[in-house]
Enzyme design. Structure first.
Site, PDB file in Angstrom:
ATOM      1  N   ASP A 164       2.605  69.586  79.626  1.00 46.31           N
ATOM      2  CA  ASP A 164       2.727  69.020  81.034  1.00 46.31           C
ATOM      3  C   ASP A 164       2.263  70.349  81.997  1.00 46.31           C
ATOM      4  O   ASP A 164       1.888  70.220  83.138  1.00 46.31           O
ATOM      5  CB  ASP A 164       4.011  68.428  81.726  1.00 46.31           C
ATOM      6  CG  ASP A 164       5.249  69.117  81.269  1.00 46.31           C
ATOM      7  OD1 ASP A 164       5.016  70.211  80.557  1.00 46.31           O
ATOM      8  OD2 ASP A 164       6.283  68.671  81.483  1.00 46.31           O
TER       9      ASP A 164
HETATM   10  C1  LAN Z   1      12.011  73.966  78.762  1.00 48.73           C
HETATM   11  C2  LAN Z   1      11.464  74.407  80.020  1.00 48.73           C
HETATM   12  C3  LAN Z   1      10.376  73.502  80.636  1.00 48.73           C
HETATM   13  C4  LAN Z   1      10.124  72.124  80.284  1.00 48.73           C
HETATM   14  C5  LAN Z   1       9.233  71.215  81.272  1.00 48.73           C
HETATM   15  C6  LAN Z   1       7.950  71.971  81.039  1.00 48.73           C
HETATM   16  C7  LAN Z   1       9.857  71.365  82.335  1.00 48.73           C
HETATM   17  C8  LAN Z   1       9.245  69.935  80.681  1.00 48.73           C
HETATM   18  O1  LAN Z   1       8.463  69.174  81.251  1.00 48.73           O
HETATM   19  C9  LAN Z   1       8.846  70.007  79.287  1.00 48.73           C
HETATM   20  C10 LAN Z   1      10.004  70.846  78.227  1.00 48.73           C
HETATM   21  C11 LAN Z   1      10.322  72.300  78.771  1.00 48.73           C
HETATM   22  C12 LAN Z   1       9.118  72.786  78.156  1.00 48.73           C
HETATM   23  C13 LAN Z   1      11.427  72.899  78.274  1.00 48.73           C
HETATM   24  C14 LAN Z   1      12.016  72.507  76.938  1.00 48.73           C
HETATM   25  C15 LAN Z   1      13.408  73.339  76.596  1.00 48.73           C
HETATM   26  C16 LAN Z   1      13.529  74.317  76.875  1.00 48.73           C
HETATM   27  C17 LAN Z   1      12.402  75.257  76.436  1.00 48.73           C
HETATM   28  C18 LAN Z   1      13.337  74.624  78.583  1.00 48.73           C
HETATM   29  C19 LAN Z   1      14.444  73.561  79.322  1.00 48.73           C
HETATM   30  C20 LAN Z   1      13.853  75.726  78.808  1.00 48.73           C
HETATM   31  C21 LAN Z   1      14.756  76.271  77.951  1.00 48.73           C
HETATM   32  C22 LAN Z   1      14.952  75.276  76.742  1.00 48.73           C
HETATM   33  C23 LAN Z   1      15.061  75.635  75.321  1.00 48.73           C
HETATM   34  C24 LAN Z   1      15.308  74.759  74.419  1.00 48.73           C
HETATM   35  C25 LAN Z   1      16.504  76.673  75.503  1.00 48.73           C
HETATM   36  C26 LAN Z   1      17.036  76.963  73.991  1.00 48.73           C
HETATM   37  C27 LAN Z   1      18.036  75.959  73.504  1.00 48.73           C
HETATM   38  C28 LAN Z   1      17.756  75.607  72.473  1.00 48.73           C
HETATM   39  C29 LAN Z   1      18.177  74.133  72.133  1.00 48.73           C
HETATM   40  C30 LAN Z   1      16.750  76.140  71.396  1.00 48.73           C
END
Ligand code: LAN
Length: 723
Positions: free
Chosen positions: A454
């Site tokens: 996205d």
């Molecule tokens: C994110 C940040 C961005 C987010 C969007 C692009 C907004 C979304 O549309 C798709 C998923 C995504 C890429 C996403 C997935 C999970 C993340 C990477 C996070 C919320 C930022 C931090 C999180 C990550 C998993 C945190 C660490 C924790 C774990 C359980 C490994």
């Protein structure tokens, strides 16, 4: 200002320049979200240049005038909002902002710093401590995220962090935390991701955790449980975790570690049978309990651990450290997220030594995760949300029709799109189970480099809009690059018609039964999501509509759009809403779904849109706004917030305007947004708006500006009553 944010091609670094008396904040338990005052106030002071100070000058600016009172106020509100928001833009074109929220990240950094003996500066330490104390709850504990009630995950890890940062046991507030841990039975009731860190620090023996079975990587790749098939965030965390487990890495047992052994448990450390407590977890933390299947597998791998085969272990270890090094190189030592960042760093310290080049490279990228706001210094959920916020900001500002007034701001934002698109695949991408990257956009920076479906879609949309609406020349983002971005999207659509986050869905949903992290859900598989699918459909639609690209992979694009739309329709819930997996919550998911459906020409009268409109209207509050609690995400059922929220209201208004819904509901929503706007054009920070894995919330500070601007802009765009 003692602290200043330095930005370089998206990289955000907080630097300390001079002594200044400490700022103290009024800690607000009801709303512990930072307003991001430190960055915003200094950026505002330095950059604020309103395009017109005086409302009478509007006609000179080619601003549409409206006789209708509400529309006229909306135009003023937009101007003041964009005047304010454009002052927050960094020189490299992106919008910095607080991306904190989770409360289990800072401890990984602090424990790694303690074990590997790297130092945060004294000023950083001071701010890290302030942050932890600011988010301590009245019962002495910490939650898994800032709005959460106390959990053992948050409390045990943050208690340890404060001790390692130098706060004495006798400190009154630590005493309270200590009491909380004791009354919940001691640190063995913390979840497995906390136990991992306890073992690294030496305050729990490695027998205290279930086997991380490093040999799993040696199984045939075609097996659905092969870890190369896991969601990349899960995979990239379990790679270094398994390495650390294989080596049973433990830091030096210092006098402080010995003290912690006493403080963290109810019984005497030496007398505890940690093996028995492997599966002990406090009810406060339990969100995704271990399944029967996982228990059986744990039994097998724990038994194997007692007899494991040396040659296989060596092979697994070698594979893992190579993988860690590859991820380090691919991401310029930023790593995919703040969890694997610090476990990779620890692994490299162990494998290559404190003086190795690699460890030093890691050190240079620690600060990329730090953010300072008035609540103190935190480790963010990512190395920032640069591209994501920038792509949205561009679309929001252009929606207002007043983009021509913000030329400088928009061309600078275009520059950021240009310098953040990923131009090449990573080295040995097949070997390291990476999807292609070429043409994709990441969430944060090119250095980080993991492209996302996205983010790529929003990058394409923002680029094309700027090419269309602004006189940008030359088009630095060339047609070839846009075609690469579309190729990336086409390469990554799932069989079910939807799009996941970073990769294709590589395994079936039942693999979730093996999820060992009791506190998160949905971490094992990269599933298709409504939001990601909607963004990709919209981007492909927009791309296809450009005459220049009209024939580029036309048939595949048509087909991809069609299948994407079917996926979205299939995700609608009986009440007409869509669940949002990445922000709070049904208003977010529903906005994405409506945006995609209407974009491709679904009639507002169709049953999908009508049911969605009914859902949204049924949730509007008496004050005209919408407000959803983060508990909607956790419980997967709509939970209203006590107060209406500007961000939820903006999503609802954006949706209702597209759906040509009842005008009076829209007007009341718009009035709510106007009423909530601050005199300087900003909106106040309200409840936390982002989420991941069902149970952990994350701040998207810029949403409070982006979405009201977008919604108000859309209101003006669709008001046909120009005078
Ligand atoms: C994110 C940040 C961005 C987010 C969007 C692009 C907004 C979304 O549309 C798709 C998923 C995504 C890429 C996403 C997935 C999970 C993340 C990477 C996070 C919320 C930022 C931090 C999180 C990550 C998993 C945190 C660490 C924790 C774990 C359980 C490994």
């Amino acid at each position: 200002m003692a602290w200043r944010l330095i930005c370089d091609r998206g990289r955000q670094l907080w630097r300390y320049f001079q002594d200044e008396p400490a700022v103290s904040i009024d800690y607000d338990e009801e709303n512990p979200n930072s307003s991001d005052k430190i960055y915003r106030e200094s950026a505002f002071q330095q950059n604020y240049k309103p395009i017109c100070a005086d409302a009478d000058q509007y006609d000179k600016l080619r601003i549409p005038t409206f006789q209708e009172e509400l529309s006229a106020s909306v135009v003023k509100s937009i101007l003041s909002a964009v005047n304010y928001y454009s002052a927050l833009q960094a020189e490299d074109g992106h919008w910095p902002g607080d991306y904190g929220g989770p409360m289990f990240l800072l401890p990984g950094a602090v424990i790694t710093s303690y074990v590997t003996n790297f130092q945060f500066t004294e000023e950083q330490k001071y701010q890290l401590i302030r942050y932890l104390f600011n988010h301590q709850l009245p019962n002495g504990g910490w939650g898994t995220h800032i709005e959460n009630r106390s959990t053992m995950f948050g409390t045990v890890l943050n208690y340890i962090s404060l001790r390692l940062l130098g706060v004495p046991f006798t400190n009154e507030r630590l005493q309270k935390a200590h009491h909380f841990i004791q009354s919940e039975g001691g640190a063995m009731y913390a979840p497995s991701w906390a136990k991992f860190w306890l073992c690294v620090l030496g305050v729990m023996p490695w027998e205290g955790v279930n086997s991380l079975f490093p040999e799993l990587w040696l199984l045939p790749e075609w097996l659905p449980i092969h870890p190369s098939r896991y969601w990349c965030h899960c995979r990239m965390v379990y790679v270094p975790m398994s390495y650390v487990y294989a080596e049973k890495i433990v830091g030096e047992i210092t006098p402080l570690v010995r003290e912690l052994r006493k403080e963290l448990y109810v019984e005497k450390y030496e007398s505890i049978d940690f093996t028995k407590h492997r599966n002990s977890i406090s009810a406060l933390d339990l969100y995704y309990p271990q399944t029967a299947l996982l228990k059986v597998l744990n039994f097998c791998t724990n038994t194997y651990e007692t007899v494991h085969i040396r040659q296989l272990r060596d092979k697994a270890r070698e594979f893992l450290i190579n993988y860690i090094e590859a991820e380090d190189e691919h991401t310029n030592y930023v790593n995919i997220g703040p969890v694997n960042k610090f476990i990779n760093m620890l692994s490299i310290w162990y494998a290559k030594g404190r003086d190795s080049k690699q460890f030093h490279q890691h050190l240079t990228r620690v600060d990329d995760y730090l953010w300072l706001s008035e609540d103190g210094m935190k480790i963010q959920g990512y190395n920032g949300s640069q591209l994501w916020d920038t792509a949205f900001s561009i679309q929001a500002i252009l929606e207002t029709g007043l983009g021509h007034l913000y030329n400088k701001c928009l061309s600078s934002a275009y520059y950021y799109l240009d310098i953040s698109q990923v131009l090449e695949d990573v080295k040995d991408y097949v070997k390291f189970y990476r999807h292609i990257s070429k043409g994709g956009w990441p969430f944060s920076t090119r250095d980080h480099g993991w492209p996302i479906t996205d983010c790529t879609a929003e990058g394409i949309k923002a680029t094309l809009l700027l090419h269309e609406q602004m006189s940008i020349s030359p088009h630095r983002i060339s047609s070839d690059r846009l075609e690469d971005a579309v190729n990336f999207l086409l390469s990554i659509q799932n069989k079910d018609g939807g799009w996941a986050t970073y990769e294709l869905q590589r395994s079936t949903a039942w693999i979730e039964l093996l999820n060992p992290a009791e506190v998160f859900q949905g971490i094992m598989v990269d599933y298709s999501y409504t939001e990601c699918t909607s963004a990709c459909v919209q981007a492909l639609w927009k791309f296809r509509a450009q005459s220049y690209f009209a024939n580029h992979r036309r048939k595949e694009i048509d087909d991809a759009i069609q299948r994407g739309i079917e996926f979205i329709k299939g995700k609608q819930r009986p009440d007409g809403s869509w669940y949002g997996s990445w922000a709070v919550c049904f208003t977010y998911g529903t906005w994405f779904a409506i945006e995609a459906l209407i974009t491709v020409g679904e009639s507002p009268n169709s049953k999908f849109i009508q049911r969605a409109v009914q859902f949204l209207l049924s949730k509007q509050n008496a004050d005209g706004g919408w407000g959803e609690s983060y508990l909607s995400c956790v419980h997967k059922t709509y939970v209203p917030h006590k107060h209406s929220q500007v961000v939820n209201t903006a999503w609802a208004v954006l949706s209702l305007i597209l759906a040509k819904a009842d005008n009076s509901a829209i007007r009341r929503g718009v009035q709510f947004l106007l009423k909530k706007q601050c005199a300087n054009g900003d909106w106040n920070q309200e409840a936390i708006s982002g989420v991941f894995n069902g149970n952990c919330m994350i701040s998207y500070t810029n949403y409070r500006n982006i979405f009201p601007i977008w919604a108000l802009g859309r209101y003006i765009k669709y008001s046909c009553n120009h005078s």
